[in-house]
Design an enzyme around this catalytic site. Structure first.
Site, mmCIF file in Angstrom:
data_model
loop_
_atom_site.group_PDB
_atom_site.id
_atom_site.type_symbol
_atom_site.label_atom_id
_atom_site.label_comp_id
_atom_site.label_asym_id
_atom_site.label_seq_id
_atom_site.Cartn_x
_atom_site.Cartn_y
_atom_site.Cartn_z
ATOM 1 N NE ARG A 297 -3.214 -6.647 -0.793
ATOM 2 C CZ ARG A 297 -3.884 -5.784 0.003
ATOM 3 N NH1 ARG A 297 -2.915 -5.688 0.933
ATOM 4 N NH2 ARG A 297 -4.418 -4.877 -0.333
ATOM 5 C CB THR B 123 -4.633 -9.231 6.113
ATOM 6 O OG1 THR B 123 -4.230 -9.252 4.912
ATOM 7 C CG2 THR B 123 -3.713 -11.389 5.925
ATOM 8 C CB ILE C 23 -0.466 -9.516 8.330
ATOM 9 C CG1 ILE C 23 -1.464 -9.301 9.883
ATOM 10 C CG2 ILE C 23 0.514 -11.082 8.594
ATOM 11 C CD1 ILE C 23 -2.379 -10.586 10.269
ATOM 12 C CG ASP C 24 -0.821 -5.760 4.161
ATOM 13 O OD1 ASP C 24 -0.295 -5.727 4.585
ATOM 14 O OD2 ASP C 24 -1.455 -6.777 2.409
ATOM 15 C CE LYS C 25 -8.239 -0.292 7.823
ATOM 16 N NZ LYS C 25 -8.618 1.005 7.760
#
Length: 370
Positions: free
Chosen positions: A276, A177, A173-175
Site C-alpha cells: 500500500r 486484505t 496481513i491487514d484486516k
C-alpha cells in the site's frame, strides 16, 4: 512459555482498526521486529551462569531445550543484543525474552468463526483469510479475530495453546486484505518457518488494483518504510535513508484499464502496509484504500456517469483491492516444497469485471461519455 506476570511493561496497542498499529520493542540490525514477553534483571550477586539454565529456572513449564531453540531463533536479548544459549549471565544483565508478536494480556476466547482451511497436517495449517477479519486481538478488537477462530479450531487439541507465543501465526496481513496465511502448530515449525520468512526464501505474491496507468510493464520499488510522523495510523516511505526499515516490492502489470491497473506484487521484504505504501509512493494508491487516499476518484473524467460508475465500484469492493494470492515455503518437518494459491475473492473479481466492461465500452465508442 508461561504468561505469568513478571517485571516487564506490557506492549501498548494503539486504537487502529487493523494489524498495523503495534510498535515493536526491538528492531534488530537485520530488520526483524520483536516484542518483549518477559524481562529479568540479574541480581548484583549473580554468579556466572549459562543463560539457558538461568531462564529455565525462572520460566514455568519451559524446558532447557525450548530456551535453547529460542536463543537459536534470536529471541533471547541481553542488554539489547541477541545472544546464544551459551552466554553466561553476569550481575546486572537485563534479559528479555522476545517473540515475533505482541504479548496477549487478556484471555483469548475461542469463537466459532468459520475458517477457510486450505491445508492442515500435524505441523502447520494454511488458512485463506477473508477481508474484514482482524488477525491478532488488540485494543478495540478483543474478539472476532483470526486468533479467536484458531482457538476454537484447536479447542480439542491439548498440544495447542493459543496464548503460547511459540505457536500460531507466522506472519500477518491487514484486516481488509484477503488471502493466505500459515499457522505453526509446533514450536519447531514456527522457528523454521519464521527463519524462512526472515531469509526471504518464502514465495509471496499479491494481486492489487491500483489507480493510474504504468509506463512500464514491470519494475521494483525500494524505499525504507517507517511510521508517518504526521499520521501515526499511516506508514510512509522515509525521505531520510537512515530512518525506517528496508523494503523492496517487485511488481508486474497484468491488465491495463486506462484509469486503473491490475498488478502482481512480489514481496522481497514484509513491512507493515508495504504494498500500500510503496504503490502510493510511486503514485498509484490502491483502489478504495481509505487510509492512503485511494477511496477518491484519482483518475478519469469529470462526467456524472463516470462518477456513478466509480462509486458503484467502491460499493462492489468496499476495501483496499489487495489479495495475498500465493504462498510458498519449505515444509519444516518433511522438507517438501509447499505451494498454495488462493483465487481472487468475489468482491475483487466483480470489481475487475466492471473495469473490463468499462474499458471494452470505451474502446468500442473510442472515447465516449465514460
Amino acid at each position: 512459555m508461561a504468561e505469568e506476570e513478571l517485571e516487564t511493561g506490557t506492549v501498548g496497542l494503539e486504537a487502529a482498526q487493523d494489524d498495523a498499529a503495534v510498535e515493536p520493542d526491538y528492531v534488530l540490525e537485520d530488520g526483524r521486529e520483536l516484542y518483549e514477553h518477559f524481562r529479568f534483571t540479574a541480581d548484583k550477586g549473580q554468579q556466572l551462569l549459562r543463560i539457558d539454565k538461568f531462564l529455565t529456572e525462572r520460566l514455568e513449564r519451559t524446558s532447557r531445550n525450548r530456551v535453547q531453540q529460542a536463543a537459536d531463533a534470536g529471541c533471547i536479548i541481553v542488554n539489547g543484543k541477541a545472544v546464544k544459549s551459551s552466554y553466561r549471565v553476569k550481575p546486572g544483565d537485563v534479559i528479555s525474552v522476545v517473540m515475533d508478536r505482541p504479548r496477549y494480556d487478556f484471555e483469548i476466547i475461542a469463537e466459532d468463526i468459520p475458517l477457510d482451511i486450505v491445508y492442515e497436517d500435524d505441523t502447520l495449517l494454511v488458512v485463506n483469510k477473508p477481508a474484514g477479519l482482524v488477525v491478532h486481538p488488540g485494543h478495540g478488537n478483543y474478539s472476532g479475530t483470526l486468533v479467536n477462530a484458531l482457538a476454537w479450531h484447536f479447542k480439542d487439541n491439548p498440544d495447542y495453546d493459543v496464548s503460547d507465543p511459540r505457536l500460531g501465526l507466522v506472519h500477518r496481513i491487514d484486516k481488509d486484505t484477503s488471502g493466505l496465511l500459515v499457522v505453526a502448530k509446533t514450536p519447531d515449525a514456527k522457528t523454521a518457518l519464521g527463519r524462512q520468512f526472515f531469509e526471504k526464501t518464502t514465495r509471496r505474491e499479491y494481486i492489487a488494483l491500483v489507480w493510474g496507468d504504468f509506463s512500464e510493464d514491470s519494475g521494483t520499488i525500494t524505499g525504507n518504510i517507517g511510521r508517518n510522523p504526521r499520521n501515526k495510523l499511516q506508514m510512509a516511505v522515509m525521505a531520510d535513508p537512515t530512518q525506517g526499515k528496508h523494503a523492496v516490492t517487485h511488481y508486474e502489470v497484468l491488465e491495463r484499464f486506462g484509469f486503473v491497473t491490475k498488478v502482481k506484487c512480489v514481496l522481497e521484504t514484509g513491512r507493515t502496509h508495504q504494498i500500500r505504501v510503496h504503490m502510493l509512493h510511486k503514485g498509484h494508491p490502491l483502489f478504495n484504500d481509505a487510509r492512503y487516499g485511494g477511496d477518491r476518484i484519482l483518475k478519469g473524467n469529470t462526467s456524472s456517469a463516470y462518477r456513478r460508475f466509480v462509486e458503484n465500484c467502491f460499493d462492489t469492493c468496499p476495501r483496499q483491492a489487495l489479495h495475498a494470492r500465493t504462498l510458498g515455503f519449505t515444509h519444516p518437518a518433511t522438507g517438501r516444497e509447499m505451494f498454495f494459491e488462493s483465487p481472487l475473492p468475489a468482491d475483487m473479481e466483480a470489481l475487475l469485471e466492471k473495469w473490463r466492461n468499462l474499458t471494452d465500452a470505451r474502446n468500442r465508442t473510442r472515447g465516449g461519455s465514460l
